[in-house]
Write a protein that holds these residues in place. Structure first.
Motif, mmCIF file in Angstrom:
data_model
loop_
_atom_site.group_PDB
_atom_site.id
_atom_site.type_symbol
_atom_site.label_atom_id
_atom_site.label_comp_id
_atom_site.label_asym_id
_atom_site.label_seq_id
_atom_site.Cartn_x
_atom_site.Cartn_y
_atom_site.Cartn_z
ATOM 1 N N HIS A 253 4.937 -3.063 3.544
ATOM 2 C CA HIS A 253 5.860 -3.998 2.903
ATOM 3 C C HIS A 253 5.609 -4.075 1.389
ATOM 4 O O HIS A 253 4.505 -4.383 0.949
ATOM 5 N N GLY A 254 6.639 -3.780 0.618
ATOM 6 C CA GLY A 254 6.515 -3.831 -0.832
ATOM 7 C C GLY A 254 5.797 -2.629 -1.430
ATOM 8 O O GLY A 254 5.586 -2.581 -2.645
ATOM 9 N N GLY A 255 5.442 -1.661 -0.597
ATOM 10 C CA GLY A 255 4.680 -0.518 -1.084
ATOM 11 C C GLY A 255 5.471 0.775 -1.041
ATOM 12 O O GLY A 255 6.671 0.802 -1.355
ATOM 13 N N THR A 256 4.802 1.853 -0.622
ATOM 14 C CA THR A 256 5.389 3.194 -0.672
ATOM 15 C C THR A 256 5.087 3.937 0.618
ATOM 16 O O THR A 256 3.963 3.878 1.125
ATOM 17 N N PRO B 30 14.515 -6.659 5.986
ATOM 18 C CA PRO B 30 14.814 -5.892 4.766
ATOM 19 C C PRO B 30 13.901 -4.668 4.640
ATOM 20 O O PRO B 30 12.747 -4.680 5.080
ATOM 21 N N ILE B 31 14.434 -3.620 4.054
ATOM 22 C CA ILE B 31 13.610 -2.451 3.708
ATOM 23 C C ILE B 31 13.091 -2.661 2.286
ATOM 24 O O ILE B 31 13.876 -2.756 1.337
ATOM 25 N N THR B 32 11.795 -2.754 2.157
ATOM 26 C CA THR B 32 11.192 -3.083 0.853
ATOM 27 C C THR B 32 10.311 -1.952 0.315
ATOM 28 O O THR B 32 9.617 -2.144 -0.678
ATOM 29 N N VAL B 33 10.331 -0.813 0.967
ATOM 30 C CA VAL B 33 9.428 0.263 0.555
ATOM 31 C C VAL B 33 10.153 1.283 -0.321
ATOM 32 O O VAL B 33 11.379 1.418 -0.275
ATOM 33 N N ARG B 34 9.376 1.996 -1.085
ATOM 34 C CA ARG B 34 9.864 3.155 -1.823
ATOM 35 C C ARG B 34 9.482 4.403 -1.033
ATOM 36 O O ARG B 34 8.427 4.439 -0.393
ATOM 37 N N VAL B 35 10.312 5.435 -1.104
ATOM 38 C CA VAL B 35 10.062 6.662 -0.354
ATOM 39 C C VAL B 35 9.724 7.799 -1.312
ATOM 40 O O VAL B 35 10.451 8.051 -2.283
ATOM 41 N N LEU B 36 8.613 8.468 -1.034
ATOM 42 C CA LEU B 36 8.247 9.718 -1.703
ATOM 43 C C LEU B 36 8.199 10.811 -0.635
ATOM 44 O O LEU B 36 7.748 10.557 0.484
ATOM 45 N N PRO C 124 0.815 -1.219 0.000
ATOM 46 C CA PRO C 124 0.000 0.000 0.000
ATOM 47 C C PRO C 124 0.850 1.272 0.000
ATOM 48 O O PRO C 124 2.071 1.236 0.215
ATOM 49 N N LEU C 125 0.185 2.381 -0.237
ATOM 50 C CA LEU C 125 0.775 3.708 -0.070
ATOM 51 C C LEU C 125 0.339 4.228 1.291
ATOM 52 O O LEU C 125 -0.849 4.415 1.540
ATOM 53 N N LEU C 126 1.310 4.457 2.196
ATOM 54 C CA LEU C 126 0.990 4.907 3.545
ATOM 55 C C LEU C 126 1.649 6.260 3.819
ATOM 56 O O LEU C 126 2.842 6.441 3.556
ATOM 57 N N PRO C 127 0.888 7.223 4.363
ATOM 58 C CA PRO C 127 1.471 8.521 4.688
ATOM 59 C C PRO C 127 2.261 8.462 5.992
ATOM 60 O O PRO C 127 1.932 7.701 6.906
ATOM 61 N N VAL C 128 3.305 9.286 6.080
ATOM 62 C CA VAL C 128 4.098 9.410 7.299
ATOM 63 C C VAL C 128 3.991 10.863 7.752
ATOM 64 O O VAL C 128 4.573 11.754 7.141
ATOM 65 N N HIS C 129 3.229 11.102 8.819
ATOM 66 C CA HIS C 129 3.069 12.458 9.339
ATOM 67 C C HIS C 129 4.181 12.722 10.352
ATOM 68 O O HIS C 129 3.950 12.843 11.558
ATOM 69 N N ALA C 130 5.389 12.811 9.824
ATOM 70 C CA ALA C 130 6.562 12.863 10.685
ATOM 71 C C ALA C 130 6.627 14.124 11.524
ATOM 72 O O ALA C 130 7.172 14.110 12.634
ATOM 73 N N THR C 131 6.104 15.225 11.028
ATOM 74 C CA THR C 131 6.230 16.490 11.761
ATOM 75 C C THR C 131 5.370 16.505 13.024
ATOM 76 O O THR C 131 5.559 17.364 13.889
#
Length: 366
Positions: A126-129, A165-171, A85-92
């Protein structure tokens, strides 16, 4: 005068959450994968998105608020065919320690001696973004977490000795210019170096005004239950407005206007548009056609004087007759774009539909 039929939908807007897979998208003269744009800048952006989508490299998406950064991120993920899946990261919104736990997960033992496992975003996606919101607002701890994610291929859950393992892509998204933040020491230069090779910069709406008729057609069809008319003066009003809120503002204004009547007169639209008197801002790439430069300067000046043609003509050093002639030309071009979009969406004639159905062994509906 333009009429927008409620059934018209040449490029259906992607839903808020796109599926993890999407058929191969074709780029057309008016859009790509649910994104709308016929201007050279947008067509170049579409080609860049198509090239980057199947890759695993991180991508930085920049642009003013309201330019469509989240939509572009969704398209990149959907076209990538990534299984996760595409999951948001609200890091701030999180302190650095909480962000690390949120990203990498944690193994622990409670007071009752029971082992508890918290899966982090890296496992859930896993396997997503992973989509990092507002890169410019990350604190030092958040920047360290992101840098670790971009440079490592494996990680540990906190409290665990098992390597994963890190399997995600980062946007990553940003609404702010990053170079001044780097110069002031607020943003890590290494982080920008890791992200900038794949950088998508979305233009503000005022730099692609020729797309406004196509976008208006799209947004009116989203809410209209009956044909909507856009008179020529209303179109010119849209073309001349600076739209500080960009595409998001245009969409909100047209959605509101569509609820108030089937004919969008200038007076109705004026009550909904923000009315700033913008400072002149014009950025043209080398080789921009003179006709494009002239159109942008005329529309920008007209917006700055709230549509006063006499004042605009005086500021531009041209006669009112010459200004009226240019505005009529721009209106005709916008109408042509509108009509072209309608032709693309015309339903098949009944006879043609029947012939197609017969060829496929189906019975046409009556």
């Amino acid at each position: 005068m333009w009429s927008a039929a409620a059934s018209f939908d040449p490029l259906q807007l992607a839903p808020p959450r796109l599926a993890s897979s999407l058929p191969v998208a074709e780029k057309s003269a008016v859009g790509f994968a649910g994104l709308v744009g016929s201007t050279p800048r947008m067509q170049q952006l579409f080609a860049r998105i198509a090239a980057l989508a199947p890759q695993d490299t991180p991508v930085l998406i920049s642009g003013e608020p309201g330019t469509g950064k989240h939509h572009v991120a969704q398209v990149l993920h959907a076209l990538s065919q990534r299984p996760g899946p595409l999951l948001p990261v609200h890091a701030t919104a999180l302190p650095a320690d909480d962000l690390a736990r949120h990203l990498f997960g944690q193994d622990g033992v409670g007071r009752d001696g029971v082992t508890s496992v918290t899966a982090g975003l890296l496992e859930r996606a896993h396997g997503g973004t992973l989509l990092f919101e507002e890169l410019a607002e990350l604190d030092a701890g958040g920047q360290r977490c992101l840098r670790q994610l971009l440079t490592a291929s494996t990680y540990y859950r906190r409290g665990s000795t098992q390597l994963r393992p890190i399997t995600v892509r980062v946007l990553a998204l940003t609404s702010q210019p990053l170079l001044p933040l780097v110069q002031r020491g607020q943003l890590c230069a290494e982080l920008i170096d890791l992200l900038s090779p794949q950088w998508l910069d979305l233009p503000p709406l005022r730099q692609r005004r020729a797309d406004i008729p196509l976008l208006a057609a799209r947004f009116l069809r989203e809410v209209a239950r009956e044909p909507i008319e856009l008179p020529g003066p209303t179109l010119l009003q849209l073309l001349g407005h600076p739209f500080p809120g960009n595409v998001r503002e245009l969409r909100a204004v047209l959605h509101q206007a569509a609820q108030l009547g089937s004919r969008l007169e200038p007076a109705l639209l004026a009550s909904l548009l923000e009315r700033p008197r913008p400072a002149c801002e014009a950025r043209f790439a080398p080789g921009t056609p003179l006709a494009t430069v002239e159109r942008e300067m005329i529309l920008m000046t007209l917006a700055a004087v709230d549509g006063n043609k006499k004042e605009a003509a005086a500021l531009l050093g041209m006669s009112r007759g010459a200004l009226y002639s240019r505005l009529q030309e721009y209106t005709a071009q916008a109408r042509a774009a509108w009509r072209a979009s309608r032709l693309d969406s015309e339903p098949q004639p009944r006879a043609a539909a029947a012939a197609d159905a017969k060829a496929e062994g189906a019975t046409p509906s009556r």
